[in-house]
Design a protein around this motif. Structure first.
Motif, PDB file in Angstrom:
ATOM      1  N   HIS A   1       2.483   7.510  14.587  1.00  0.00           N
ATOM      2  CA  HIS A   1       2.287   8.531  13.554  1.00  0.00           C
ATOM      3  C   HIS A   1       1.374   8.061  12.423  1.00  0.00           C
ATOM      4  O   HIS A   1       1.190   8.793  11.451  1.00  0.00           O
ATOM      5  N   VAL A   2       0.818   6.854  12.551  1.00  0.00           N
ATOM      6  CA  VAL A   2      -0.124   6.369  11.542  1.00  0.00           C
ATOM      7  C   VAL A   2      -1.496   6.928  11.900  1.00  0.00           C
ATOM      8  O   VAL A   2      -2.024   6.666  12.974  1.00  0.00           O
ATOM      9  N   ARG A   3      -2.065   7.714  10.992  1.00  0.00           N
ATOM     10  CA  ARG A   3      -3.390   8.316  11.226  1.00  0.00           C
ATOM     11  C   ARG A   3      -4.526   7.403  10.822  1.00  0.00           C
ATOM     12  O   ARG A   3      -5.562   7.392  11.445  1.00  0.00           O
TER      13      ARG A   3
ATOM     14  N   ILE B   1      -2.302   6.562   5.775  1.00  0.00           N
ATOM     15  CA  ILE B   1      -2.082   7.993   5.943  1.00  0.00           C
ATOM     16  C   ILE B   1      -1.273   8.201   7.221  1.00  0.00           C
ATOM     17  O   ILE B   1      -1.598   7.645   8.271  1.00  0.00           O
ATOM     18  N   ILE B   2      -0.207   9.005   7.101  1.00  0.00           N
ATOM     19  CA  ILE B   2       0.654   9.265   8.252  1.00  0.00           C
ATOM     20  C   ILE B   2       0.731  10.764   8.527  1.00  0.00           C
ATOM     21  O   ILE B   2       0.443  11.583   7.657  1.00  0.00           O
TER      22      ILE B   2
ATOM     23  N   HIS C   1       0.839  -1.207   0.000  1.00  0.00           N
ATOM     24  CA  HIS C   1       0.000   0.000   0.000  1.00  0.00           C
ATOM     25  C   HIS C   1       0.871   1.253   0.000  1.00  0.00           C
ATOM     26  O   HIS C   1       1.899   1.308   0.682  1.00  0.00           O
ATOM     27  N   PRO C   2       0.442   2.295  -0.716  1.00  0.00           N
ATOM     28  CA  PRO C   2       1.169   3.563  -0.628  1.00  0.00           C
ATOM     29  C   PRO C   2       0.995   4.180   0.760  1.00  0.00           C
ATOM     30  O   PRO C   2      -0.070   4.050   1.377  1.00  0.00           O
ATOM     31  N   VAL C   3       2.043   4.818   1.247  1.00  0.00           N
ATOM     32  CA  VAL C   3       2.017   5.541   2.519  1.00  0.00           C
ATOM     33  C   VAL C   3       2.099   7.018   2.152  1.00  0.00           C
ATOM     34  O   VAL C   3       3.045   7.453   1.489  1.00  0.00           O
ATOM     35  N   ILE C   4       1.076   7.772   2.592  1.00  0.00           N
ATOM     36  CA  ILE C   4       0.891   9.152   2.159  1.00  0.00           C
ATOM     37  C   ILE C   4       0.895  10.096   3.355  1.00  0.00           C
ATOM     38  O   ILE C   4       0.265   9.819   4.375  1.00  0.00           O
ATOM     39  N   SER C   5       1.551  11.247   3.204  1.00  0.00           N
ATOM     40  CA  SER C   5       1.555  12.296   4.228  1.00  0.00           C
ATOM     41  C   SER C   5       0.191  12.976   4.259  1.00  0.00           C
ATOM     42  O   SER C   5      -0.353  13.342   3.215  1.00  0.00           O
TER      43      SER C   5
ATOM     44  N   ALA D   1       5.352   8.772   0.906  1.00  0.00           N
ATOM     45  CA  ALA D   1       6.509   8.530   1.768  1.00  0.00           C
ATOM     46  C   ALA D   1       7.113   7.163   1.471  1.00  0.00           C
ATOM     47  O   ALA D   1       8.189   6.846   1.961  1.00  0.00           O
ATOM     48  N   GLY D   2       6.415   6.343   0.725  1.00  0.00           N
ATOM     49  CA  GLY D   2       6.887   5.015   0.394  1.00  0.00           C
ATOM     50  C   GLY D   2       5.724   4.055   0.245  1.00  0.00           C
ATOM     51  O   GLY D   2       4.581   4.469   0.098  1.00  0.00           O
TER      52      GLY D   2
END
Length: 152
Positions: A55-57, A65-66, A10-14, A21-22
């Motif tokens: 920090h994982v939202r 989402i982070i 899965h994509p990790v998004i700010s 972010a990766g």
């Protein structure tokens, strides 16, 4: 509960600027608390190697989402607090605390809101996560308990 295999890749998004972010490469688990401690990433040009679980939202079927600060920490090359051996859980050897090899880990369930580990699957057998007592580069260790039950 969510399956580890469902979030890998899965994509990790700010959250603030929607920058990648990766991608999820694995989970860091503390065997003492049986909770996820960090998200390991397959880095992009703007990301590093891990994000603390705090920090994982949110985590859904399409992305993780982070917090923006977590994305910045990965950019600074922040390393995880646990061994990289925790990164690749699926396929890891599973031993009992008596040294008996009972198979390989095929799946992990976890609560995406709290990070608590649910069940572990050794082959097709379901084992309560409460039996997890150790995790290292060689194997995952299960404490004494009732025999595994067949998965549905």
């Amino acid at each position: 509960m969510m399956l580890l295999s469902q979030v890998l890749g899965h994509p990790v998004i700010s959250a603030e600027d929607a920058r990648p972010a990766g991608e999820v490469a694995g989970l860091g688990i503390d065997p003492r608390t049986r909770r996820i401690t960090e998200l390991y990433l397959r880095a992009t040009k703007s990301g590093g190697d891990s994000v603390p679980w705090s920090h994982v939202r949110g985590m859904g079927p399409d992305a993780v989402i982070i917090d923006t600060g977590a994305a910045a920490a990965t950019e600074a090359g922040r390393g995880g607090s646990h061994s990289r051996a925790h990164k690749r859980l699926l396929g890891k050897r599973v031993l009992t605390e008596y040294g008996e090899d009972i198979g390989t880990l095929t799946e992990v369930t976890f609560d995406p809101d709290t990070g608590s580990v649910g069940d572990l699957y050794v082959g097709r057998e379901q084992v309560p996560g409460s039996r997890l007592v150790g995790l290292g580069p060689y194997a995952l260790i299960l404490g004494a308990g009732p025999p595994p039950t067949p998965a549905d």
